[in-house]
Scaffold this motif. Structure first.
Motif, short mmCIF file in Angstrom:
data_model
loop_
_atom_site.label_atom_id
_atom_site.label_comp_id
_atom_site.label_asym_id
_atom_site.label_seq_id
_atom_site.Cartn_x
_atom_site.Cartn_y
_atom_site.Cartn_z
N GLU A 168 0.80 -1.41 -0.05
CA GLU A 168 -0.13 -0.15 -0.08
C GLU A 168 0.88 1.25 0.11
OE1 GLU A 168 -3.95 -1.84 2.50
OE2 GLU A 168 -2.07 -0.89 3.67
N ARG A 169 2.01 1.26 0.88
CA ARG A 169 2.90 2.40 0.92
C ARG A 169 3.70 2.50 -0.69
NH1 ARG A 169 5.20 1.70 5.55
NH2 ARG A 169 6.57 0.04 4.73
N ALA A 170 3.93 1.45 -1.09
CA ALA A 170 4.71 1.59 -2.39
C ALA A 170 3.64 2.01 -3.36
CB ALA A 170 5.00 0.26 -2.86
N TRP A 171 2.50 1.59 -3.44
CA TRP A 171 1.46 2.32 -4.54
C TRP A 171 1.17 3.73 -4.18
CZ3 TRP A 171 -0.28 1.02 -8.81
CH2 TRP A 171 -1.47 1.62 -9.41
N ARG A 172 0.85 4.06 -2.84
CA ARG A 172 0.67 5.54 -2.63
C ARG A 172 1.90 6.39 -3.02
NH1 ARG A 172 2.55 8.44 1.62
NH2 ARG A 172 3.02 6.20 2.90
N ASN A 173 3.07 5.74 -2.70
CA ASN A 173 4.33 6.70 -3.22
C ASN A 173 4.46 6.65 -4.44
OD1 ASN A 173 5.46 7.55 -0.57
ND2 ASN A 173 6.24 5.32 -0.35
N TYR A 174 4.12 5.83 -5.36
CA TYR A 174 3.88 5.64 -6.84
C TYR A 174 3.28 6.74 -7.30
CZ TYR A 174 3.08 4.19 -11.48
OH TYR A 174 2.85 4.23 -12.91
N GLU A 175 2.05 6.96 -6.61
CA GLU A 175 0.69 7.90 -7.20
C GLU A 175 1.59 9.25 -6.53
OE1 GLU A 175 -2.49 6.60 -5.12
OE2 GLU A 175 -3.23 5.60 -6.94
N LEU A 176 2.08 9.52 -5.52
CA LEU A 176 2.59 10.66 -5.05
C LEU A 176 3.67 11.08 -6.31
CD1 LEU A 176 2.62 10.63 -1.23
CD2 LEU A 176 1.08 11.91 -2.68
N SER A 200 12.53 7.23 1.32
CA SER A 200 13.68 6.66 2.28
C SER A 200 14.06 5.57 1.75
CB SER A 200 13.10 5.97 3.73
OG SER A 200 11.93 5.04 3.44
N ASP A 201 15.28 5.00 2.22
CA ASP A 201 15.60 3.51 1.47
C ASP A 201 14.76 2.54 1.21
OD1 ASP A 201 18.10 4.87 0.85
OD2 ASP A 201 18.98 4.20 2.42
N VAL A 202 14.02 2.41 2.31
CA VAL A 202 12.78 1.31 2.41
C VAL A 202 11.87 1.49 1.27
CG1 VAL A 202 11.11 0.28 3.71
CG2 VAL A 202 13.41 0.58 4.69
N GLU A 203 11.44 2.74 1.41
CA GLU A 203 10.35 3.19 0.55
C GLU A 203 10.94 3.04 -0.89
OE1 GLU A 203 7.59 6.59 2.93
OE2 GLU A 203 9.43 7.12 2.02
N ARG A 204 12.14 3.17 -1.33
CA ARG A 204 12.61 3.19 -2.58
C ARG A 204 12.67 1.53 -3.10
NH1 ARG A 204 17.22 7.24 -1.38
NH2 ARG A 204 16.31 9.25 -1.81
N ARG A 205 13.09 0.67 -2.13
CA ARG A 205 13.05 -0.62 -2.45
C ARG A 205 11.81 -1.25 -2.70
NH1 ARG A 205 17.25 -0.71 1.31
NH2 ARG A 205 15.82 -1.39 3.31
N GLU A 206 10.75 -0.80 -1.91
CA GLU A 206 9.24 -1.09 -2.02
C GLU A 206 8.88 -0.54 -3.42
OE1 GLU A 206 8.09 -0.68 2.62
OE2 GLU A 206 7.48 0.76 1.28
N LEU A 207 9.15 0.57 -3.72
CA LEU A 207 8.77 1.19 -4.97
C LEU A 207 9.43 0.42 -6.27
CD1 LEU A 207 7.05 3.16 -6.52
CD2 LEU A 207 9.04 4.80 -6.28
#
Length: 104
Positions: free
Chosen positions: A28-36, A48-55
């Motif tokens: 869900e966080r990856a999808w939200r970040n993708y949209e943002l 963050s590094d974690v969010e980049r890996r999720e994305l």
């Protein structure tokens, strides 16, 4: 692409849930970040590094879905039968193939 829509549907269902505070999953966080990122509300440097890996995992999944075979079962059947005929079936053979694959 179907998986992405399923993830979005799950995220929406969770958001509409009982109203209890629920933790956001990595998908869900990856999808939200993708949209943002797509809308310009966020920059890659904001992640963050974690969010980049999720994305990155989300984008890889999107690429895999795009490379999936999008033919219908009927079209796959026709393609297989035409190949069996040597790639250039006669008009009669094509009609037989069409009839054979019509129920798929």
């Amino acid at each position: 692409m179907k998986r992405i829509w399923r993830m979005a549907a799950v995220a929406a269902a969770l958001a509409l849930g009982a109203g209890a505070a629920q933790a956001e999953t990595p998908a869900e966080r990856a999808w939200r970040n993708y949209e943002l990122l797509h809308s310009g509300a966020k920059k890659p440097s904001d992640l963050s590094d974690v969010e980049r890996r999720e994305l990155a995992a989300l984008l890889e999944m999107m690429r895999e879905d795009q490379s999936a075979d999008r033919r219908t079962p009927r079209q796959r059947c026709i393609d297989e039968e035409v190949e069996r005929e040597g790639g250039n079936p006669s008009d009669l053979a094509m009609r037989v193939i069409d009839l054979k694959c019509s129920q798929r």
